[in-house]
Design a protein around this motif. Sequence first.
Motif, PDB file in Angstrom:
ATOM      1  N   LEU A 147    -110.214  97.707  42.919  1.00 14.05           N
ATOM      2  CA  LEU A 147    -109.822  97.334  41.564  1.00 14.05           C
ATOM      3  C   LEU A 147    -110.966  96.561  40.931  1.00 14.05           C
ATOM      4  CD1 LEU A 147    -106.247  95.913  42.287  1.00 14.05           C
ATOM      5  CD2 LEU A 147    -106.869  98.251  41.693  1.00 14.05           C
ATOM      6  N   SER A 148    -111.218  96.811  39.666  1.00 17.90           N
ATOM      7  CA  SER A 148    -112.238  96.029  38.973  1.00 17.90           C
ATOM      8  C   SER A 148    -111.900  95.967  37.488  1.00 17.90           C
ATOM      9  CB  SER A 148    -113.628  96.632  39.183  1.00 17.90           C
ATOM     10  OG  SER A 148    -113.789  97.801  38.411  1.00 17.90           O
ATOM     11  N   GLU A 149    -112.685  95.193  36.774  1.00 12.72           N
ATOM     12  CA  GLU A 149    -112.514  95.094  35.338  1.00 12.72           C
ATOM     13  C   GLU A 149    -112.955  96.401  34.689  1.00 12.72           C
ATOM     14  OE1 GLU A 149    -114.795  91.638  34.287  1.00 12.72           O
ATOM     15  OE2 GLU A 149    -113.383  90.293  35.247  1.00 12.72           O
ATOM     16  N   ARG A 150    -112.366  96.695  33.541  1.00 10.97           N
ATOM     17  CA  ARG A 150    -112.731  97.902  32.812  1.00 10.97           C
ATOM     18  C   ARG A 150    -114.149  97.770  32.262  1.00 10.97           C
ATOM     19  NH1 ARG A 150    -107.356  98.179  29.162  1.00 10.97           N
ATOM     20  NH2 ARG A 150    -107.841  95.972  29.035  1.00 10.97           N
ATOM     21  N   ILE A 151    -114.758  98.897  31.998  1.00 12.10           N
ATOM     22  CA  ILE A 151    -116.160  98.951  31.580  1.00 12.10           C
ATOM     23  C   ILE A 151    -116.271  99.306  30.097  1.00 12.10           C
ATOM     24  CG2 ILE A 151    -118.335 100.189  31.927  1.00 12.10           C
ATOM     25  CD1 ILE A 151    -117.476 100.672  34.797  1.00 12.10           C
ATOM     26  N   GLY A 152    -117.252  98.704  29.411  1.00 14.87           N
ATOM     27  CA  GLY A 152    -117.573  99.098  28.042  1.00 14.87           C
ATOM     28  C   GLY A 152    -116.574  98.662  26.990  1.00 14.87           C
ATOM     29  N   ILE A 153    -115.918  97.539  27.215  1.00 14.73           N
ATOM     30  CA  ILE A 153    -114.923  97.059  26.249  1.00 14.73           C
ATOM     31  C   ILE A 153    -115.287  95.654  25.760  1.00 14.73           C
ATOM     32  CG2 ILE A 153    -113.053  98.531  27.067  1.00 14.73           C
ATOM     33  CD1 ILE A 153    -112.001  96.026  28.618  1.00 14.73           C
ATOM     34  N   ASP A 154    -116.548  95.438  25.489  1.00 11.92           N
ATOM     35  CA  ASP A 154    -117.031  94.129  25.053  1.00 11.92           C
ATOM     36  C   ASP A 154    -116.362  93.653  23.766  1.00 11.92           C
ATOM     37  OD1 ASP A 154    -118.714  94.129  27.230  1.00 11.92           O
ATOM     38  OD2 ASP A 154    -120.427  94.898  26.102  1.00 11.92           O
ATOM     39  N   TYR A 155    -115.814  94.555  22.990  1.00 18.32           N
ATOM     40  CA  TYR A 155    -115.151  94.215  21.729  1.00 18.32           C
ATOM     41  C   TYR A 155    -113.792  93.538  21.948  1.00 18.32           C
ATOM     42  CZ  TYR A 155    -112.922  98.611  23.007  1.00 18.32           C
ATOM     43  OH  TYR A 155    -112.288  99.609  23.712  1.00 18.32           O
ATOM     44  N   ALA A 156    -113.228  93.663  23.148  1.00 16.21           N
ATOM     45  CA  ALA A 156    -111.894  93.119  23.424  1.00 16.21           C
ATOM     46  C   ALA A 156    -111.960  91.632  23.774  1.00 16.21           C
ATOM     47  CB  ALA A 156    -111.249  93.894  24.570  1.00 16.21           C
ATOM     48  N   ASP A 157    -110.841  90.935  23.556  1.00 17.73           N
ATOM     49  CA  ASP A 157    -110.738  89.532  23.935  1.00 17.73           C
ATOM     50  C   ASP A 157    -110.945  89.380  25.442  1.00 17.73           C
ATOM     51  OD1 ASP A 157    -109.990  89.079  21.286  1.00 17.73           O
ATOM     52  OD2 ASP A 157    -107.850  89.164  21.765  1.00 17.73           O
ATOM     53  N   LYS A 158    -111.386  88.185  25.845  1.00 15.91           N
ATOM     54  CA  LYS A 158    -111.700  87.913  27.245  1.00 15.91           C
ATOM     55  C   LYS A 158    -110.523  88.222  28.183  1.00 15.91           C
ATOM     56  CE  LYS A 158    -113.500  84.355  30.292  1.00 15.91           C
ATOM     57  NZ  LYS A 158    -113.977  82.985  30.407  1.00 15.91           N
ATOM     58  N   ILE A 159    -109.321  87.868  27.771  1.00 13.66           N
ATOM     59  CA  ILE A 159    -108.147  88.097  28.619  1.00 13.66           C
ATOM     60  C   ILE A 159    -107.990  89.588  28.948  1.00 13.66           C
ATOM     61  CG2 ILE A 159    -106.492  88.256  26.719  1.00 13.66           C
ATOM     62  CD1 ILE A 159    -104.477  86.800  28.520  1.00 13.66           C
ATOM     63  N   TRP A 160    -108.302  90.460  27.978  1.00 18.56           N
ATOM     64  CA  TRP A 160    -108.163  91.904  28.188  1.00 18.56           C
ATOM     65  C   TRP A 160    -109.357  92.465  28.937  1.00 18.56           C
ATOM     66  CZ3 TRP A 160    -103.523  93.679  27.861  1.00 18.56           C
ATOM     67  CH2 TRP A 160    -102.618  93.012  27.048  1.00 18.56           C
ATOM     68  N   ARG A 161    -110.529  91.883  28.755  1.00 14.94           N
ATOM     69  CA  ARG A 161    -111.707  92.320  29.524  1.00 14.94           C
ATOM     70  C   ARG A 161    -111.546  91.979  30.999  1.00 14.94           C
ATOM     71  NH1 ARG A 161    -114.676  89.668  25.358  1.00 14.94           N
ATOM     72  NH2 ARG A 161    -115.356  88.179  26.917  1.00 14.94           N
ATOM     73  N   ALA A 162    -110.811  90.936  31.295  1.00 10.00           N
ATOM     74  CA  ALA A 162    -110.657  90.476  32.683  1.00 10.00           C
ATOM     75  C   ALA A 162    -109.604  91.261  33.475  1.00 10.00           C
ATOM     76  CB  ALA A 162    -110.297  88.991  32.697  1.00 10.00           C
ATOM     77  N   LYS A 163    -108.800  92.053  32.811  1.00  9.48           N
ATOM     78  CA  LYS A 163    -107.769  92.826  33.509  1.00  9.48           C
ATOM     79  C   LYS A 163    -108.423  93.778  34.508  1.00  9.48           C
ATOM     80  CE  LYS A 163    -104.118  91.675  30.853  1.00  9.48           C
ATOM     81  NZ  LYS A 163    -103.097  90.826  31.358  1.00  9.48           N
ATOM     82  N   LYS A 164    -107.929  93.790  35.707  1.00 13.76           N
ATOM     83  CA  LYS A 164    -108.470  94.690  36.735  1.00 13.76           C
ATOM     84  C   LYS A 164    -107.687  95.999  36.700  1.00 13.76           C
ATOM     85  CE  LYS A 164    -110.673  91.233  39.326  1.00 13.76           C
ATOM     86  NZ  LYS A 164    -111.478  91.024  40.465  1.00 13.76           N
ATOM     87  N   TRP A 165    -107.942  96.740  35.647  1.00 16.07           N
ATOM     88  CA  TRP A 165    -107.246  97.991  35.382  1.00 16.07           C
ATOM     89  C   TRP A 165    -108.160  99.202  35.554  1.00 16.07           C
ATOM     90  CZ3 TRP A 165    -103.819  96.761  30.487  1.00 16.07           C
ATOM     91  CH2 TRP A 165    -102.826  95.857  30.867  1.00 16.07           C
ATOM     92  N   ARG A 166    -109.226  99.022  36.311  1.00 18.64           N
ATOM     93  CA  ARG A 166    -110.117 100.132  36.697  1.00 18.64           C
ATOM     94  C   ARG A 166    -109.868 100.366  38.189  1.00 18.64           C
ATOM     95  NH1 ARG A 166    -116.180  99.463  37.797  1.00 18.64           N
ATOM     96  NH2 ARG A 166    -116.853 101.593  38.197  1.00 18.64           N
ATOM     97  N   PHE A 167    -109.645 101.621  38.552  1.00 19.26           N
ATOM     98  CA  PHE A 167    -109.284 101.975  39.913  1.00 19.26           C
ATOM     99  C   PHE A 167    -110.298 102.977  40.468  1.00 19.26           C
ATOM    100  CE2 PHE A 167    -105.614 101.062  37.277  1.00 19.26           C
ATOM    101  CZ  PHE A 167    -104.968 100.083  38.001  1.00 19.26           C
ATOM    102  N   LEU A 168    -110.841 102.651  41.656  1.00 19.96           N
ATOM    103  CA  LEU A 168    -111.854 103.508  42.273  1.00 19.96           C
ATOM    104  C   LEU A 168    -111.457 103.865  43.689  1.00 19.96           C
ATOM    105  CD1 LEU A 168    -113.634 100.974  40.717  1.00 19.96           C
ATOM    106  CD2 LEU A 168    -115.287 102.758  41.056  1.00 19.96           C
ATOM    107  N   LEU A 169    -111.592 105.135  44.012  1.00 18.99           N
ATOM    108  CA  LEU A 169    -111.340 105.606  45.373  1.00 18.99           C
ATOM    109  C   LEU A 169    -112.631 105.449  46.152  1.00 18.99           C
ATOM    110  CD1 LEU A 169    -109.293 106.986  47.260  1.00 18.99           C
ATOM    111  CD2 LEU A 169    -110.151 109.172  46.406  1.00 18.99           C
ATOM    112  N   LYS A 170    -112.563 104.659  47.214  1.00 18.38           N
ATOM    113  CA  LYS A 170    -113.772 104.416  48.031  1.00 18.38           C
ATOM    114  C   LYS A 170    -113.795 105.269  49.265  1.00 18.38           C
ATOM    115  CE  LYS A 170    -115.921 101.702  45.479  1.00 18.38           C
ATOM    116  NZ  LYS A 170    -117.218 101.992  45.006  1.00 18.38           N
TER     117      LYS A 170
END
Length: 170
Positions: A147-170
């Motif tokens: 899980l990690s923070e979403r990428i390329g959303i610098d326009y969003a408020d900090k609280i939304w940038r910090a959401k770990k809503w990016r999912f990667l299969l390792k």
Amino acid sequence: MRLRESFFQRDVLSVAPELLGKQLVRQYEDGRVHYYTITETEAYRGEEDAACHARKGRTRRTEVMYQSGGVVYTYLIYGLYWLLNFVTGPENHPQAVLIRGVHEVSGPGRLGQLLQLDGSFYGESLVTSQRLWVESGKPIGNAPIELSERIGIDYADKIWRAKKWRFLLK
């Protein structure tokens, strides 16, 4: 087996990680059919999500996000790349999963090029399409999901940038 509407008509935070390991199937214009294993997704969840395109409400661009889950949302960025999203959730609750990568390529722009996407995919049903759909694939079992923070959303408020809503299969 092709995923049904019921798979997509759930909350994006359930659908996005469950898409990992599923097979994205593309039938190209020349008849070739390719299967791509989904390895990376990002969740965007409603008008309250400052990183979501629906944050400003219904627009011509986001209209498809207000449909019931199971349709494609494509859009062009930088005038160059078509990005692939799957609408999720119930009607009038705009949510979508950005497909960021498959085993063959990483990055949503590269994926759009690989799949030869364009604006004609906008609103296409993943259940009935003869060009693009998702199949069950092999179970990922205990494969680690990062899980990690979403990428390329610098326009969003900090609280939304910090959401770990990016999912990667390792």
